[in-house]
Motif scaffolding. Structure first.
Motif, mmCIF file in Angstrom:
data_model
loop_
_atom_site.group_PDB
_atom_site.id
_atom_site.type_symbol
_atom_site.label_atom_id
_atom_site.label_comp_id
_atom_site.label_asym_id
_atom_site.label_seq_id
_atom_site.Cartn_x
_atom_site.Cartn_y
_atom_site.Cartn_z
ATOM 1 N N UNK A 241 1.601 9.380 1.639
ATOM 2 C CA UNK A 241 0.344 9.025 2.310
ATOM 3 C C UNK A 241 -0.620 10.207 2.325
ATOM 4 N N UNK A 242 -0.087 11.406 2.569
ATOM 5 C CA UNK A 242 -0.942 12.581 2.595
ATOM 6 C C UNK A 242 -1.557 12.887 1.245
ATOM 7 N N UNK A 243 -0.761 12.752 0.176
ATOM 8 C CA UNK A 243 -1.269 12.993 -1.175
ATOM 9 C C UNK A 243 -2.382 11.993 -1.502
ATOM 10 N N UNK A 244 -2.165 10.743 -1.151
ATOM 11 C CA UNK A 244 -3.160 9.707 -1.423
ATOM 12 C C UNK A 244 -4.481 9.996 -0.724
ATOM 13 N N UNK A 245 -4.400 10.545 0.498
ATOM 14 C CA UNK A 245 -5.608 10.848 1.265
ATOM 15 C C UNK A 245 -6.265 12.161 0.843
ATOM 16 N N UNK A 246 -5.591 12.923 -0.012
ATOM 17 C CA UNK A 246 -6.173 14.160 -0.504
ATOM 18 C C UNK A 246 -6.139 15.300 0.489
ATOM 19 N N UNK A 247 -5.111 15.343 1.364
ATOM 20 C CA UNK A 247 -5.044 16.454 2.303
ATOM 21 C C UNK A 247 -4.748 17.757 1.560
ATOM 22 N N UNK A 248 -4.906 18.870 2.251
ATOM 23 C CA UNK A 248 -4.860 20.167 1.583
ATOM 24 C C UNK A 248 -3.469 20.770 1.460
ATOM 25 N N UNK A 249 -2.516 20.334 2.292
ATOM 26 C CA UNK A 249 -1.200 20.934 2.185
ATOM 27 C C UNK A 249 -0.188 20.329 3.132
ATOM 28 N N UNK A 263 12.212 10.794 -6.166
ATOM 29 C CA UNK A 263 11.412 10.725 -7.387
ATOM 30 C C UNK A 263 9.988 10.284 -7.102
ATOM 31 N N UNK A 264 9.807 9.377 -6.133
ATOM 32 C CA UNK A 264 8.454 8.899 -5.858
ATOM 33 C C UNK A 264 7.582 9.999 -5.244
ATOM 34 N N UNK A 265 8.199 10.931 -4.521
ATOM 35 C CA UNK A 265 7.448 12.066 -3.975
ATOM 36 C C UNK A 265 7.010 12.994 -5.107
ATOM 37 N N UNK A 266 7.922 13.313 -6.008
ATOM 38 C CA UNK A 266 7.597 14.184 -7.143
ATOM 39 C C UNK A 266 6.505 13.548 -8.001
ATOM 40 N N UNK A 267 6.604 12.243 -8.226
ATOM 41 C CA UNK A 267 5.597 11.549 -9.028
ATOM 42 C C UNK A 267 4.221 11.632 -8.375
ATOM 43 N N UNK A 268 4.168 11.437 -7.053
ATOM 44 C CA UNK A 268 2.873 11.500 -6.363
ATOM 45 C C UNK A 268 2.283 12.901 -6.438
ATOM 46 N N UNK A 269 3.135 13.927 -6.359
ATOM 47 C CA UNK A 269 2.650 15.299 -6.481
ATOM 48 C C UNK A 269 2.096 15.564 -7.878
ATOM 49 N N UNK A 270 2.813 15.112 -8.896
ATOM 50 C CA UNK A 270 2.360 15.315 -10.270
ATOM 51 C C UNK A 270 1.022 14.617 -10.508
ATOM 52 N N UNK A 271 0.888 13.398 -10.004
ATOM 53 C CA UNK A 271 -0.360 12.665 -10.193
ATOM 54 C C UNK A 271 -1.521 13.391 -9.529
ATOM 55 N N UNK A 272 -1.254 13.930 -8.350
ATOM 56 C CA UNK A 272 -2.307 14.675 -7.639
ATOM 57 C C UNK A 272 -2.692 15.940 -8.414
ATOM 58 N N UNK A 273 -1.707 16.669 -8.908
ATOM 59 C CA UNK A 273 -1.981 17.927 -9.588
ATOM 60 C C UNK A 273 -2.652 17.723 -10.950
ATOM 61 N N UNK A 274 -2.458 16.562 -11.548
ATOM 62 C CA UNK A 274 -3.079 16.270 -12.842
ATOM 63 C C UNK A 274 -4.505 15.757 -12.705
ATOM 64 N N UNK A 275 -4.912 15.439 -11.486
ATOM 65 C CA UNK A 275 -6.262 14.913 -11.251
ATOM 66 C C UNK A 275 -7.248 16.080 -11.200
ATOM 67 N N UNK A 276 -8.143 16.189 -12.173
ATOM 68 C CA UNK A 276 -9.063 17.343 -12.198
ATOM 69 C C UNK A 276 -10.038 17.360 -11.022
ATOM 70 N N UNK A 277 -10.221 16.219 -10.367
ATOM 71 C CA UNK A 277 -11.138 16.146 -9.231
ATOM 72 C C UNK A 277 -10.446 16.404 -7.892
ATOM 73 N N UNK A 279 -8.354 18.162 -4.793
ATOM 74 C CA UNK A 279 -8.357 19.462 -4.129
ATOM 75 C C UNK A 279 -7.043 20.173 -4.413
ATOM 76 N N UNK A 280 -7.021 21.517 -4.419
ATOM 77 C CA UNK A 280 -5.750 22.243 -4.572
ATOM 78 C C UNK A 280 -4.778 21.849 -3.472
ATOM 79 N N UNK A 281 -3.491 21.844 -3.798
ATOM 80 C CA UNK A 281 -2.464 21.415 -2.844
ATOM 81 C C UNK A 281 -1.483 22.553 -2.607
ATOM 82 N N UNK A 282 -1.289 22.903 -1.337
ATOM 83 C CA UNK A 282 -0.335 23.955 -0.983
ATOM 84 C C UNK A 282 0.840 23.347 -0.222
ATOM 85 N N UNK A 283 1.939 24.101 -0.180
ATOM 86 C CA UNK A 283 3.122 23.628 0.571
ATOM 87 C C UNK A 283 3.862 24.847 1.128
#
Length: 449
Positions: A241-249, A263-277, A279-283
């Motif tokens: 949910x956080x990745x979908x909303x574009x939160x920062x970390x 696997x679904x968490x890793x997939x959501x992270x990869x999709x976010x990181x591949x999106x050029x638009x 925001x950077x994501x920290x953890x």
């Protein structure tokens, strides 16, 4: 060889070196002789020199290429490793390692601003933590302590605060530092109140329990007001949910005791990181709280280390240690052994995902003292989980500063940046555990240890 080769002078900082910090000839303090790790991931500088004028670094480089100005105070770092002051992005200033959360909240919660939080801040600074992010405290207490540490009225690191966490479930005694959200209008109003008070970021929890309207309102209001948004990653749904909303970390890697990130968490992270638009994501994984507690179950001797609890008033020290006398009685919800077992696997997954991994220790949870927590987090990353030591140091310095929007002024040993510097005896690149005994601490150009 050019006389400037090997000096740490980034092109974008070259002019700032002279405008903001003055030239190297104006240095009033010099650290000379040690191995320098600058925090950027670059190669260490052997027999290095750091020159400081006032609050800022003026030059960094090999002793063969830097002249120490006459009249500058000289601190020998021969035989030491010199690095930026540490950043810890997951500290509980409200807690001092007590094992009974309910008793602590009811007894010491009212003493947070006057007693507890200044003690935690002092312990962090003396352990080499020159910047820290608090993860939930009463609003006025957090803002007041941030002001007092930044102005030298309280001994502590530069603080970044969220004030109260926003969440869906709150214990009755925790209402001052955890606010319940009830509907989209309430979510927007609470974010507005925090932003107007001047917090540094917004911290959310229980994301899987929020309605879509509540989350959208909270994140939308934060974006309007320029507040970064971070959230606890307690369950897979929180991350998705956080990745979908574009939160920062995100903070933490509990994941309800799962052996690895699904696997679904890793997939959501990869999709976010591949999106050029996107925001950077920290953890900030914060693995050492649980790993340290499991270690204390087997050997509680570290709790008897006098220097580790020296900053605590005698009655508080006795209460904290007494609450940990029987680790089996400590709240299972906070310290479940099942979650500890997957911490390294989850950390490595996050590292492989190539997001911005930053260091946070969870200092203050049961048995995890602010005087020990940050170096333990680094040591667990390297010694138990196998990450390179330079990776861990960069996560605890440069990358953490960038995450908090301070990369232009702190987090590395570079000209023009704030002079937050620590030094430890020995070769830190081989033995990260050496951070448990920091010999030199300089914050904003002033030596505090």
């Amino acid at each position: 060889m050019s006389a400037c080769r090997g000096l740490r002078l980034w092109p974008g900082l070259l002019l700032g070196t002279w405008l903001a910090a003055g030239s190297a000839d104006a240095a009033t303090l010099a650290l000379a002789g040690g191995t320098i790790i600058d925090g950027t991931g670059g190669a260490p500088i052997r027999n290095g020199v750091v020159l400081i004028d006032g609050e800022r670094i003026t030059a960094v480089g090999p002793a063969t290429q830097l002249r120490i100005p006459p009249g500058a105070e000289l601190i020998s770092t021969e035989g030491m490793t010199v690095l930026p002051g540490l950043w810890d992005l997951q500290v509980h200033l409200m807690r001092l390692g007590h094992g009974d959360r309910t008793r602590w909240n009811s007894t010491y919660g009212p003493l947070a601003e006057r007693v507890v939080m200044p003690i935690a801040a002092r312990q962090l600074l003396e352990a080499g933590v020159t910047s820290a992010r608090d993860v939930g405290a009463p609003l006025e207490a957090a803002l007041n302590l941030r002001h007092r540490t930044r102005n030298g009225l309280v001994r502590g690191p530069t603080l970044y605060v969220s004030g109260p966490q926003l969440r869906k479930q709150v214990a009755p005694e925790a209402g001052d530092w955890q606010w319940v959200v009830e509907g989209a209008l309430d979510a927007r109003a609470r974010v507005a109140r925090l932003a107007e008070a001047g917090v540094d970021y917004l911290l959310l929890a229980d994301l899987d329990l929020w309605t879509a309207e509540e989350l959208s309102a909270a994140v939308g209001e934060a974006r309007t007001r320029g507040l970064p948004v971070h959230a606890w990653a307690e369950r897979p749904a929180d991350v998705i949910r956080g990745v979908t909303l574009g939160i920062d970390g995100f903070l933490g890697t509990g994941m309800a005791g799962l052996p690895a990130l699904p696997e679904e968490v890793i997939l959501s992270l990869h999709q976010r990181l591949l999106d050029p638009q996107a925001r950077p994501l920290s953890w900030s994984p914060g693995i050492s709280g649980l790993l340290n507690f499991e270690s204390l179950r087997a050997n509680p001797e570290p709790l008897d280390d006098g220097p580790a609890t020296a900053a605590l008033p005698p009655l508080v020290r006795a209460d904290v240690l007494g609450s940990l006398a029987d680790p089996g009685r400590v709240d299972w919800w906070e310290m479940p052994a099942s979650q500890a077992r997957g911490q390294c696997a989850r950390l490595r997954q996050l590292d492989e995902a190539k997001l911005r991994l930053v260091l946070g220790s969870d200092a203050g949870v049961p048995g995890h003292l602010h005087s020990r927590a940050t170096w333990q987090e680094i040591d667990f990353w390297v010694s138990d989980c196998g990450l390179p030591v330079l990776r861990a140091i960069q996560a605890a310095t440069r990358d953490a500063a960038i995450t908090m929007g301070a990369g232009h002024e702190a987090g590395a040993l570079l000209p023009g940046l704030y002079a937050d510097v620590i030094a430890v005896r020995g070769d830190l690149l081989r033995h990260p555990v050496l951070l448990q005994a920091v010999d030199i601490v300089i914050r904003r150009g002033s030596r505090v240890r």
